[in-house]
Each structure stands twice: as C-alpha cells, then as structure tokens.
Design an enzyme around this catalytic site. Structure first.
Site, PDB file in Angstrom:
ATOM      1  CB  SER A   1      16.914  21.604  43.352  1.00  0.00           C
ATOM      2  OG  SER A   1      15.779  21.638  42.598  1.00  0.00           O
TER       3      SER A   1
ATOM      4  CE1 TYR B   1      15.709  27.064  43.801  1.00  0.00           C
ATOM      5  CE2 TYR B   1      15.050  25.367  42.178  1.00  0.00           C
ATOM      6  CZ  TYR B   1      15.261  25.863  43.473  1.00  0.00           C
ATOM      7  OH  TYR B   1      15.180  24.974  44.549  1.00  0.00           O
TER       8      TYR B   1
END
Length: 247
Positions: A143, A157
């Site tokens: 990501s 995250y």
C-alpha cells in the site's frame, strides 16, 4: 498469445473481491491459468465459473491465509492440478483504521495475521516449488501506507505494509536469479478494503477518502505489467495512486 502471461499458473489470494477478483479476470483473459484463493467459497465458485465461461481456466480453493496449513494446501492443489506454480500473488489484506489510543489489540493482531503472516505463509508455501522448477515470481500487494505512514488512525496498518515492503526486498535479495519479487503499492483503489474499520469516525473518514478511488483493474494492469516482462527483468516496485490523491 505470446504475452509472457499466457499459460502461466497464477495463484491469487483475496480473489473473492476487489483487487484479487479484478486481477484474476484480467490475467485469465490473457491466457493465464488462475488459482483463486479466499474464504468465501460461493464467491470463488461464481468467479471460477465466469472465467471458464469466457474460455479461461480457473481453480477455486477455499483458503484462510492466516492458517499456514491451508496456504500449503492451496499450493499443493495448484501443483496437483497444473504441475507447477509460476506466480504467487499475496493480495489478502485488512485495513482497520482507528487511533492507537483506542487500544484495539484484536484488530492489530488480525492485521498482523493477514497482512504480514499471510504473506509469509504464501512465500513459505510457494518458494520451495519455485526453487525446484528453477523459476517463479512472488508478487506482494502492500500500500502507499507502506511508503508513507498513514496517521492518525492507520499507524498499525502502515506498520504491516512497511513489513511487507521489507520482506519483499529481502526476498528479492535472497532468491534473485531465476525467481522474481515484486511489490505493488496501491493508493485508493475501489475494493472492500475501505470497509475494514470498526471505529465509526475513522470508518467515515476512510469512506470519504475513498471517494477518489480508481478502479481495481488499475492494479490488475500493474500486476500484468510486472508478470509480462522477460524472465531476466524484475519489476521490483510499483506505486500507483489516483492522480488526485495527495497522501
């Protein structure tokens, strides 16, 4: 089809929706034999049937990436059916956004189990087969949160995606030669990832942020680009975002 994708056996985790589903369709349309892994049996079966109806080859295998025996069984089923595994796409992910002060340790554990350990289990299962056949390609989906820390809210995250980035780079250094390693780091892409937050304020912020999302096929094209290169070319990292995304 001499596109270097045709006839390759490609395993995709998180294939029941979003990036995984879109990538499976995209690669199957280009002649790849796709192995679809996720927990939702019905969704996998439906996708496999659609791919077959379009003339492609697809094998659905119900898999929870947090259970290493199931990930090993996925690779075993792939080799049993197709005799080899050319590409392993570790795509399963969970994004649970909330301030660290809320102490949502269960969510932290789940993200670590799926986003880090799930990737490691995929590598552990696929790598021996690739080393034996003297070729292969491991593609890990991270990501932009593994390039820049997504805070407040996405700190843990981001930590998991930074880990995936480090693991992919280390893997490249360890197994380079006949086995390729690619990191795909998407920004806001239309998928179910945005529904992973249980904290209401964070969830609302994420859904607002994702209004700028680009289609999942954007990532499928990036993955295809990495796969279709000649065997001696290793696309190590691709970062892609909507043009309007600032983060």
């Amino acid at each position: 089809m001499s596109n270097n994708i045709s006839d390759k056996v490609v395993v995709i985790t998180g294939a029941s929706s979003g990036l995984g589903e879109s990538t499976a369709r995209y690669l199957a349309a280009r002649g790849a034999k796709v192995v679809l892994a996720a927990r939702r049996a019905e969704r996998l079966q439906q996708l496999a049937e659609e791919i077959r109806a379009s003339g492609g080859e697809a094998l659905p295998v119900v898999t929870d990436v947090t259970v290493k025996e199931q990930v090993q069984a996925l690779i075993d089923a792939t080799i049993s059916r197709f005799g080899r595994v050319d590409v392993m796409i570790n795509n399963s992910g969970l994004m649970a956004i909330a301030p660290m002060a809320q102490g949502r340790t269960d969510e932290w554990d789940r993200m670590i189990d799926i986003n880090i350990k799930g990737v490691l289990y995929g590598i552990a299962a696929a790598l021996p087969a690739m080393q034996q056949q003297n070729s292969g390609h491991i593609i890990n989906v991270a990501s932009v949160a593994g390039v820049k820390v997504f805070a407040p809210g996405g700190t843990v995250y981001s930590g998991t995606k930074y880990a995936v980035r480090a693991i992919t780079e280390g893997l490249r250094m360890e197994v380079g030669g006949n086995i390729r390693a690619t990191l795909i780091s998407p920004g806001a892409v239309d998928s179910e990832l945005k529904f992973g937050s249980n904290d209401e304020a964070s969830s609302n912020n994420v859904k607002e942020f994702y209004k700028q999302a680009i289609p999942a096929e954007s990532v499928a094209r990036a993955i295809a680009y990495a796969i279709e290169q000649p065997a001696e070319v290793d696309i190590n990292e691709v970062v892609l975002r909507p043009t309007v995304q600032e983060f």
